[in-house]
Design an enzyme around this catalytic site. Structure first.
Site, short mmCIF file in Angstrom:
data_model
loop_
_atom_site.label_atom_id
_atom_site.label_comp_id
_atom_site.label_asym_id
_atom_site.label_seq_id
_atom_site.Cartn_x
_atom_site.Cartn_y
_atom_site.Cartn_z
N ASP A 103 -7.53 17.15 14.81
CA ASP A 103 -6.75 18.02 13.94
C ASP A 103 -7.50 19.35 13.88
O ASP A 103 -8.67 19.43 14.23
CB ASP A 103 -6.64 17.40 12.53
N SER A 104 -6.81 20.39 13.41
CA SER A 104 -7.49 21.67 13.20
C SER A 104 -8.61 21.53 12.16
O SER A 104 -9.56 22.31 12.16
CB SER A 104 -6.50 22.72 12.74
N CYS B 47 -2.08 16.61 14.03
CA CYS B 47 -1.88 17.98 13.55
C CYS B 47 -0.49 18.38 14.01
O CYS B 47 -0.17 18.30 15.20
CB CYS B 47 -2.94 18.88 14.20
N ASN B 48 0.35 18.77 13.05
CA ASN B 48 1.72 19.13 13.42
C ASN B 48 1.77 20.35 14.32
O ASN B 48 2.56 20.40 15.26
CB ASN B 48 2.55 19.38 12.17
N GLU C 163 -6.51 23.00 -0.09
CA GLU C 163 -7.95 23.06 0.15
C GLU C 163 -8.70 23.56 -1.08
O GLU C 163 -9.88 23.27 -1.25
CB GLU C 163 -8.24 23.94 1.37
N CYS D 260 3.14 18.74 8.01
CA CYS D 260 1.75 19.22 8.18
C CYS D 260 0.89 18.11 7.60
O CYS D 260 1.21 17.58 6.53
CB CYS D 260 1.54 20.54 7.43
N THR D 261 -0.19 17.77 8.28
CA THR D 261 -0.97 16.61 7.83
C THR D 261 -1.68 16.83 6.50
O THR D 261 -2.19 15.89 5.91
CB THR D 261 -1.98 16.16 8.91
N HIS D 262 -1.72 18.07 6.02
CA HIS D 262 -2.23 18.31 4.67
C HIS D 262 -1.24 17.87 3.58
O HIS D 262 -1.65 17.51 2.48
CB HIS D 262 -2.47 19.81 4.43
#
Lengths: 288, 288
Positions: free
Chosen positions: A21-22, A84-85, A163, A195-197
């Site tokens: 992922d990023s 990660c999308n 975050e 989005c994985t967040h």
């Protein structure tokens, strides 16, 4: 010149699943993998030195993804999960053309689940600017079922708010309302957290969207797709031991890791720093 | 093996000032340079493929800054301006130790201006997480005048809000109030905008901070320091022609560029994409 023979080590019982992922958000996919595939070892690379990917272009994201794939191959990964999308939307075709091991992203599993879920044929997508601009969800949904209406919303402020750990905060609520209102006004009955967040905001999104809107968590659907690929290719680890989780990050400054560990209750066996080296063009070697 | 002789071109009239930032925010420094030094050519590198720098560590930021310095040297820069608070806070010493041409950052000029400005000896700093963690402003202010109280606030949401162009928005107002309140409660009479993005929020910050608090724009103070260095070193371009501005970005997806150009009214003569190559360790060459 002789190269020593390398041990092959192509035994799925000792090869990890490579996940990248990023940043750290992709650990939501690792959490889902842990539940579905508890015996698998996982090597996770979070490219925190170059995050976020969500506002960058295809050439950049393809280059980063290929560089990371090289690192995961060197870690003897038996398959690669693009957790990660944005990287799934922009770099998955290039990775699949280039690599011989299976590569699974988050977009197609999420699109499939959304199509199975919707009753009124109106699906909303919350995602990064780059994912929305790529129209990857639109194409994946269209491939599963023509005629479904897809309404996408770029949400560039959600990752910074998550975050900052403002997971239940008036500011986050106000920003989310602004992003959600056009989708709710259009009457979507299914909403992809693209989005994985975003699964970390799921309680707040569910509250604001209301009970008539189903949320699709791409992390869980991606993990189910990974299990299917491992089974089809005979790559499942059939040992009974619980798998290990090794996490490598490209930058050491990650206050957000605490939030993720606390929310996901994820046990990290080894945490280290890695440098992902850029591809560098060198002039051809000539005789001195 | 023979290398052809390169033309030296070390004529300050044709050498540009090299300026870099993690992204486009550093164009606020370019705007100030344009006003103070209209005849100078400027080559600007915005590392948009790896932005933001504000949440990354010293090793990462030093590496990125050195790689970009190499590119600016190849562009024949006569000096380097670090138009980024985070890179100034974390990488300036390393750049100055390594390079023979002058390197000017934004921290020391901003700290000097703040010390000259304050009446009550209480200075507030708004900056990124990495800049605050480095304590670079604290050290610079202490060096100018011992005993001044410095109160710092990390503001990780401001850059994303500015890049979303929510420059006068209830959400931005609420976030700013939350960041400003501890500084105002502590009684600061001087506030350093310690990130090159923040001057774009200056009207809102001025309104919320009130008329008794002076704002220090590090962009303007940095440009004044650049002029002083050029004069001291005899590097001023004394031609009367207006200078050109060449902008290179490492990623092409930059919707924020429109906002910056509109607000700063900056004429960009050439816009291009560059790849900043990472430093790659290679094994030693041996005979075949």
């Amino acid at each position: 010149m002789h190269f020593p023979k390398q041990p092959q080590n192509n035994d799925p019982a000792i090869q990890p699943i490579g996940v990248f992922d990023s940043g750290i958000g992709g650990l939501t996919v690792v959490r889902a993998l842990r539940e579905l595939l508890p015996e698998e070892d996982i090597f996770y690379l979070g490219d925190t030195a170059r995050l976020p990917y969500g506002g960058k272009d295809r050439a950049t994201i393809e280059r980063y993804s290929l560089e990371i794939a090289g690192l995961l191959l060197a870690e003897n990964a038996k398959m690669i999960v693009v957790a990660c999308n944005t990287a799934s939307a922009l770099a998955l075709p290039r990775l699949q053309q280039t690599l011989r091991i299976p590569v699974v992203g988050v977009i197609v599993p999420g699109a499939r689940a959304a199509v199975q879920q919707t009753r009124n044929g109106k699906i909303g997508i919350l995602a990064t600017r780059a994912t929305v601009a790529s129209a990857a969800y639109d194409r994946a949904i269209e491939a599963f079922e023509a005629g479904v209406e897809v309404i996408s919303q770029a949400c560039p402020l959600l990752v910074p708010l998550i975050e900052e750990a403002w997971l239940d905060d008036p500011v986050t609520r106000e920003v989310l309302e602004r992003y959600l209102n056009p989708l709710l006004a259009a009457g979507v009955d299914t909403l992809v957290l693209g989005c994985t967040h975003y699964p970390l905001l799921e309680p707040l999104i569910a509250e604001l969207a209301g009970p008539s809107v189903a949320l699709i968590d791409s992390a869980f659907n991606c993990a189910a797709a990974v299990r299917q690929v491992l089974e089809e290719k005979g790559l499942r680890n059939t040992h009974a031991d619980p798998g290990t989780l090794q996490v490598a990050l490209t930058d050491s400054f990650n206050p957000f890791l605490k939030t993720v560990e606390a929310v996901l209750r994820l046990r990290i066996d080894q945490l280290e720093r890695r440098v992902v080296q850029g591809v560098m063009m060198l002039p051809p070697l000539t005789a001195v």
